[in-house]
Motif scaffolding. Structure first.
Motif, short mmCIF file in Angstrom:
data_model
loop_
_atom_site.label_atom_id
_atom_site.label_comp_id
_atom_site.label_asym_id
_atom_site.label_seq_id
_atom_site.Cartn_x
_atom_site.Cartn_y
_atom_site.Cartn_z
N VAL A 43 2.74 33.84 -4.60
CA VAL A 43 1.56 34.20 -5.16
C VAL A 43 0.58 33.62 -4.53
O VAL A 43 0.61 32.93 -3.68
N GLY A 44 -0.74 34.34 -4.94
CA GLY A 44 -1.82 33.67 -4.05
C GLY A 44 -3.07 34.62 -4.84
O GLY A 44 -2.76 35.93 -5.12
N GLN A 45 -4.13 34.07 -4.49
CA GLN A 45 -5.33 34.91 -4.83
C GLN A 45 -5.68 36.17 -3.99
O GLN A 45 -5.00 36.14 -2.86
N SER A 46 -6.24 37.09 -4.47
CA SER A 46 -6.54 38.21 -3.86
C SER A 46 -7.40 37.89 -2.41
O SER A 46 -8.29 36.95 -2.53
N GLY A 47 -6.80 38.37 -1.30
CA GLY A 47 -7.59 38.01 -0.08
C GLY A 47 -6.67 36.82 0.53
O GLY A 47 -7.02 36.52 1.80
N VAL A 210 5.15 40.05 -3.71
CA VAL A 210 3.93 39.30 -3.87
C VAL A 210 3.21 39.81 -5.03
O VAL A 210 3.34 40.90 -5.47
N THR A 211 2.55 38.95 -5.68
CA THR A 211 1.75 39.14 -6.92
C THR A 211 0.71 38.02 -7.06
O THR A 211 0.78 36.98 -6.45
N HIS A 212 -0.32 38.55 -7.52
CA HIS A 212 -1.34 37.62 -8.03
C HIS A 212 -1.38 37.19 -9.55
O HIS A 212 -2.09 36.29 -10.07
N ASP A 213 -0.03 37.63 -10.16
CA ASP A 213 0.03 37.43 -11.51
C ASP A 213 1.04 36.42 -11.76
O ASP A 213 2.50 36.67 -11.53
N GLU A 214 0.62 35.10 -12.17
CA GLU A 214 1.55 34.04 -12.34
C GLU A 214 2.60 34.52 -13.48
O GLU A 214 3.79 33.84 -13.33
N LYS A 215 2.12 35.28 -14.57
CA LYS A 215 3.24 35.39 -15.59
C LYS A 215 4.33 36.26 -15.13
O LYS A 215 5.39 36.25 -15.39
#
Ligand code: ADP
Ligand code: MG
Length: 238
Positions: A43-47, A210-215
């Motif tokens: 996970v991680g923010q966009s960019g 990879v995803t920015h979505d923690e859910k």
């Protein structure tokens, strides 16, 4: 007891992009490793460099510094033919925007990795067997009723199921998924996660997503966070 050799790992990866004279560092010493049969989310923010990291692990791009290892053997520095072979035979890729070919039916789209892997002659010789293989995997992802449909006739969830079938048809060891639920509503996204979890649990497929979505990440086995170019924390998924 000695820890098992990781199925796929990255060691001290650095990667920067150039913009004119400017060097923009994205990864600054990333270490990450996946054991055989693990389902990891990054996970991680966009960019933050998630796609960059996944591309390096899947040999779609090369690091500036560091190594990618498959079962202990370095693979990022192989000659391009060796990297092509690993990309085609060991990895399956799934992307946010599916990348299906609009002119081809679902079953034809799913067959494309087998076309790429084999010579025209060998493909033609085995085409009945390959079609059966493609049909089986399409059934596995729940699209048996859509075999002859074009991508434009499929819903978002169905498109991603089709892309997963295409990633699996050549029987990869590791599935690399870049925001596979990114274009889907929450309900359809969780259905795709159910499919990925069952492929991981029932077939022992190693998955790095990879995803920015923690859910969404919470539905995998282990979460790793990419911040400021490094892997910063490790959490056990609920
Ligand atoms: P994420 O997938 O986490 O959103 P990316 O890995 O796509 O992040 O991108 C990380 C950073 O690298 C971003 O700032 C992005 O603009 C930059 N970047 C990605 N790909 C390229 C490229 N091919 N050329 C230049 N900059 C890039
Ligand atoms: Mg990305």
């Amino acid at each position: 007891m000695k820890p098992a050799v990781p199925h796929l790992c990255a060691v001290a990866l650095d990667k920067a992009y150039r913009k004119g004279q400017l060097r923009i560092p994205v990864l600054r010493g990333v270490d990450i490793s996946a054991q055989e049969g693990e389902f990891i989310s990054i996970v991680g923010q966009s960019g933050s460099g998630k796609s960059t990291l996944l591309h390096l692990m899947g040999l779609l791009d090369g690091p500036d510094v560091g190594e990618v290892r498959l079962k202990g053997d370095r693979i990022d520095n192989l000659p391009s033919g060796g990297r092509d072979r690993i990309r085609n035979q060991v990895f399956g890729f799934v992307f946010q925007s599916y990348h299906l070919l609009p002119e081809l039916s679902l079953v034809e789209n799913v067959l494309t990795p087998l076309l790429i892997r084999h010579s025209m002659f060998s493909y033609w010789k085995h085409r009945a067997e390959f079609r059966e293989q493609a049909t089986e995997i399409i059934e596995r992802v729940g699209l048996a009723h859509r075999l002859r449909h074009r991508p434009s006739e499929l819903s978002g969830g169905e498109l991603q199921r089709a892309a997963i079938a295409r990633a699996l048809v050549a029987d990869p060891e590791v599935l690399l998924a870049d925001e596979p639920t990114g274009n889907l509503d929450a309900h359809t996204g969780s259905e795709i996660m159910d499919l990925l979890c069952s492929l991981n649990e029932d077939e022992g497929l190693t998955i790095i997503m990879v995803t920015h979505d923690e859910k969404i990440a919470n539905l995998s086995q282990r979460i790793v966070r990419l911040t400021e170019g490094r892997i910063q924390e490790l959490e056990e998924a609920a």
